[in-house]
Scaffold this motif. Structure first.
Motif, PDB file in Angstrom:
ATOM      1  N   ALA A   1       0.850  -1.235   0.140  1.00 21.13           N
ATOM      2  CA  ALA A   1       0.098   0.097   0.054  1.00 21.13           C
ATOM      3  C   ALA A   1       0.935   1.152   0.074  1.00 21.13           C
ATOM      4  N   ILE A   2       1.966   1.153   0.817  1.00 24.65           N
ATOM      5  CA  ILE A   2       2.815   2.354   0.873  1.00 24.65           C
ATOM      6  C   ILE A   2       3.746   2.691  -0.557  1.00 24.65           C
ATOM      7  N   TRP A   3       3.810   1.407  -1.127  1.00 24.72           N
ATOM      8  CA  TRP A   3       4.390   1.733  -2.450  1.00 24.72           C
ATOM      9  C   TRP A   3       3.423   2.277  -3.744  1.00 24.72           C
ATOM     10  N   LEU A   4       2.183   1.679  -3.689  1.00 24.80           N
ATOM     11  CA  LEU A   4       1.356   2.186  -4.373  1.00 24.80           C
ATOM     12  C   LEU A   4       1.043   3.717  -4.061  1.00 24.80           C
ATOM     13  N   ALA A   5       0.856   4.116  -3.062  1.00 27.67           N
ATOM     14  CA  ALA A   5       0.627   5.340  -2.528  1.00 27.67           C
ATOM     15  C   ALA A   5       1.823   6.345  -3.282  1.00 27.67           C
ATOM     16  N   SER A   6       3.000   5.650  -2.840  1.00 25.17           N
ATOM     17  CA  SER A   6       4.406   6.455  -3.438  1.00 25.17           C
ATOM     18  C   SER A   6       4.116   6.572  -4.884  1.00 25.17           C
ATOM     19  N   VAL A   7       3.762   5.678  -5.842  1.00 26.05           N
ATOM     20  CA  VAL A   7       3.816   5.729  -7.270  1.00 26.05           C
ATOM     21  C   VAL A   7       2.643   6.910  -7.336  1.00 26.05           C
ATOM     22  N   VAL A   8       1.505   7.047  -6.479  1.00 26.42           N
ATOM     23  CA  VAL A   8       0.436   7.650  -6.971  1.00 26.42           C
ATOM     24  C   VAL A   8       1.077   9.349  -6.834  1.00 26.42           C
ATOM     25  N   VAL A   9       1.755   9.394  -5.508  1.00 25.64           N
ATOM     26  CA  VAL A   9       2.386  10.763  -5.311  1.00 25.64           C
ATOM     27  C   VAL A   9       3.178  11.190  -6.456  1.00 25.64           C
ATOM     28  N   SER A  10       4.047  10.249  -7.019  1.00 25.82           N
ATOM     29  CA  SER A  10       4.900  10.682  -8.283  1.00 25.82           C
ATOM     30  C   SER A  10       4.221  10.816  -9.395  1.00 25.82           C
ATOM     31  N   LEU A  11       3.065  10.430  -9.668  1.00 29.46           N
ATOM     32  CA  LEU A  11       2.278  10.812 -10.696  1.00 29.46           C
ATOM     33  C   LEU A  11       1.465  12.180 -10.621  1.00 29.46           C
ATOM     34  N   LEU A  12       1.214  12.489  -9.433  1.00 28.97           N
ATOM     35  CA  LEU A  12       0.532  13.522  -9.293  1.00 28.97           C
ATOM     36  C   LEU A  12       1.326  14.349  -8.203  1.00 28.97           C
ATOM     37  N   PRO A  13       2.179  14.952  -8.442  1.00 20.56           N
ATOM     38  CA  PRO A  13       3.071  15.694  -7.167  1.00 20.56           C
ATOM     39  C   PRO A  13       2.374  16.810  -6.769  1.00 20.56           C
ATOM     40  N   HIS A  14       1.326  17.398  -7.506  1.00 21.85           N
ATOM     41  CA  HIS A  14       0.708  18.688  -7.144  1.00 21.85           C
ATOM     42  C   HIS A  14      -0.637  18.393  -6.264  1.00 21.85           C
ATOM     43  N   GLU A  15      -0.944  17.157  -6.531  1.00 27.06           N
ATOM     44  CA  GLU A  15      -2.374  16.767  -5.662  1.00 27.06           C
ATOM     45  C   GLU A  15      -1.877  16.674  -4.244  1.00 27.06           C
ATOM     46  N   PRO A  16      -2.681  17.529  -3.393  1.00 33.27           N
ATOM     47  CA  PRO A  16      -2.296  17.131  -2.007  1.00 33.27           C
ATOM     48  C   PRO A  16      -2.899  15.890  -1.072  1.00 33.27           C
ATOM     49  N   GLU A  17      -3.853  15.457  -1.706  1.00 28.31           N
ATOM     50  CA  GLU A  17      -4.390  14.270  -0.895  1.00 28.31           C
ATOM     51  C   GLU A  17      -3.639  12.922  -1.009  1.00 28.31           C
ATOM     52  N   PRO A  18      -3.057  12.848  -2.270  1.00 24.98           N
ATOM     53  CA  PRO A  18      -2.125  11.450  -2.253  1.00 24.98           C
ATOM     54  C   PRO A  18      -0.844  11.628  -1.137  1.00 24.98           C
ATOM     55  N   LYS A  19      -0.265  12.908  -0.985  1.00 26.51           N
ATOM     56  CA  LYS A  19       0.810  13.242   0.009  1.00 26.51           C
ATOM     57  C   LYS A  19       0.189  12.992   1.165  1.00 26.51           C
ATOM     58  N   GLY A  20      -1.110  13.506   1.586  1.00 23.83           N
ATOM     59  CA  GLY A  20      -1.744  13.397   2.888  1.00 23.83           C
ATOM     60  C   GLY A  20      -1.675  11.736   3.395  1.00 23.83           C
ATOM     61  N   LEU A  21      -2.333  11.085   2.183  1.00 24.38           N
ATOM     62  CA  LEU A  21      -2.509   9.540   2.512  1.00 24.38           C
ATOM     63  C   LEU A  21      -0.947   8.872   2.790  1.00 24.38           C
ATOM     64  N   LEU A  22       0.062   9.257   2.035  1.00 20.85           N
ATOM     65  CA  LEU A  22       1.117   8.580   2.527  1.00 20.85           C
ATOM     66  C   LEU A  22       2.084   8.983   3.633  1.00 20.85           C
ATOM     67  N   ALA A  23       1.712  10.451   3.966  1.00 22.02           N
ATOM     68  CA  ALA A  23       2.008  10.945   5.499  1.00 22.02           C
ATOM     69  C   ALA A  23       1.404  10.037   6.471  1.00 22.02           C
ATOM     70  N   LEU A  24       0.047   9.909   6.259  1.00 21.76           N
ATOM     71  CA  LEU A  24      -0.690   9.173   7.242  1.00 21.76           C
ATOM     72  C   LEU A  24      -0.217   7.736   7.361  1.00 21.76           C
ATOM     73  N   MET A  25       0.164   7.059   6.423  1.00 25.18           N
ATOM     74  CA  MET A  25       0.588   5.683   6.432  1.00 25.18           C
ATOM     75  C   MET A  25       2.010   5.362   6.946  1.00 25.18           C
TER      76      MET A  25
END
Length: 411
Positions: free
Chosen positions: A214-238
């Motif tokens: 799950a952490i890996w998948l979230a990291s991939v989404v963050v890299s795809l959408l670096p300007h979206e705040p929610e993927p970063k929020g999710l990755l931080a939460l985990m």
């Protein structure tokens, strides 16, 4: 080249299923857009492996071997089909895929992200998107998913079948969409990643691996959408939660609640990474569910590290979360925080308000929160009854022992 023995063969097959089920389904289903057929073909391949590997030995690349067998099964199915004359293109695709799988050396292309976006397509019923990702990409069972969504396993199974048929019949592509479309498909993807991560905290097979995935998948989404705040929020939460993993169990395996954990065992590098991600997410705005949940975790970390109570801040954050994403879980967690600022009566009022919800009857967090609040108010009989129900619902041996200890204090 091979290792013989049924025990070894079964162990390898189980490991590949645990570690690679989502990757294999994504790879098989990607070109034909048929998840159900891919799952059936993969099931046949695993059964064949359990027959062949004990005799012939385990192949060097079990994943590629399974893919080859699964593609052959798909090819056979289509040859038997009465409409095969109309399926020449499909047969060609399968044959090409079969050749590619046979030539595979080490790596199997990871198409899970493309599969996730297919499952999150607007053409799929919104209530089925996250469950579909959890089953096909992350390998959770329909029963596990049903429990998370507070619906019956039968209803969830029917929902998943309809969603897979919709992908097949609607020819929904297995592609990562263009940037303009990405943000619209994010909510179910983020929800499924987080649901998979929280499953990784349960005492289930492959729990820790599921969390890492799950952490890996979230990291991939963050890299795809670096300007979206929610993927970063999710990755931080985990990462906030993951940083505390090693402190949740005592050397004897006993459950250790947050306020009793040894902060020296926390992974402070992960905590710093989480803090950085949360700052970046907050700077981007607007504030979303995962940013608030990460902020709550940040507050818990700060309190434990500084020794300064900040429960009022935690309650305020739950108030915001309740407005953005109201749910019984938010109410329960807020009620526990209310107790810490001396508002146990208000907390019990919130708990009683939830009592009429039939979904709470077998919902462990509800009974645990109810027991803790009643204990705090000195209502020992009610607390003991609630602890007893919670113990009966708890799957984790370590957490069950912790609940039994808590119950013994109010008897």
């Amino acid at each position: 080249m091979t290792v013989s023995g049924s025990t070894v063969a079964r162990g390898v097959a189980e490991r590949v299923a645990r570690e690679s089920y989502g990757r294999l389904v994504a790879y098989l289903g990607a070109r034909l857009g048929d998840i159900a057929s891919a799952e059936d073909a993969l099931a046949t391949a695993f059964l064949t492996a359990l027959e062949k590997w004990p005799v012939d030995g385990v192949p060097d690349n079990p994943g590629a071997w399974l893919l080859t067998i699964a593609r052959r099964r798909e090819l056979d199915d289509w040859r038997k089909d009465k409409v095969k004359a109309k399926s020449a293109d499909r047969l060609t695709l399968i044959a090409e895929e079969l050749s590619a799988a046979a030539e595979m050396d080490e790596e199997i292309a990871d198409r899970r992200l493309a599969l996730m976006f297919a499952c999150a397509h607007p053409g799929i019923d919104a209530s089925a998107r996250t469950p579909l990702i959890l089953q096909t990409v992350l390998g959770l069972t329909a029963a596990d998913i049903a429990a998370r969504f507070l619906v019956s396993p039968r209803a969830m199974g029917q929902r998943l079948v309809r969603a897979k048929a919709r992908i097949r019949d609607g020819k929904i592509p297995f592609l990562v969409p263009e940037k303009e479309e990405l943000s619209h498909r994010l909510p179910p993807i983020l929800a499924s990643i987080y649901a998979a991560y929280t499953s990784g905290w349960m005492d289930i097979d492959r729990a820790e691996a599921l969390g890492q995935e799950a952490i890996w998948l979230a990291s991939v989404v963050v890299s795809l959408l670096p300007h979206e705040p929610e993927p970063k929020g999710l990755l931080a939460l985990m990462l906030y939660t993951e940083a505390r993993r090693s402190s949740r169990r005592a050397p004897d395996g006993a459950f250790v609640p947050l306020d009793s954990q040894d902060v020296g065992l926390w992974d402070h590098d992960q905590l710093r990474l989480a803090e950085g991600l949360l700052r970046e997410a907050n700077a981007k705005g607007p504030t979303g569910r995962y940013q608030i949940e990460a902020a709550i975790q940040s507050a818990h970390v700060a309190r434990r590290l500084s020794g300064i109570s900040n429960w009022q801040d935690v309650v305020s954050l739950y108030d915001v979360l309740g407005r953005i994403a109201p749910s019984p879980v938010v109410t329960l967690n807020r009620s526990v925080a209310l107790v810490r600022i001396g508002q146990a009566d208000a907390a019990l009022g919130d708990i009683h308000a939830l009592a009429g919800d039939p979904r709470m009857a077998d919902y462990l967090p509800y009974w645990t929160a109810r027991a803790q609040i009643c204990a705090e108010l000195g209502r020992h009989v009610e607390a003991a009854e609630a602890f007893t129900v919670a113990i009966g619902l708890c799957w984790s041996e370590a957490e069950r022992r912790h609940l039994e200890e808590q119950r013994s204090k109010v008897l």
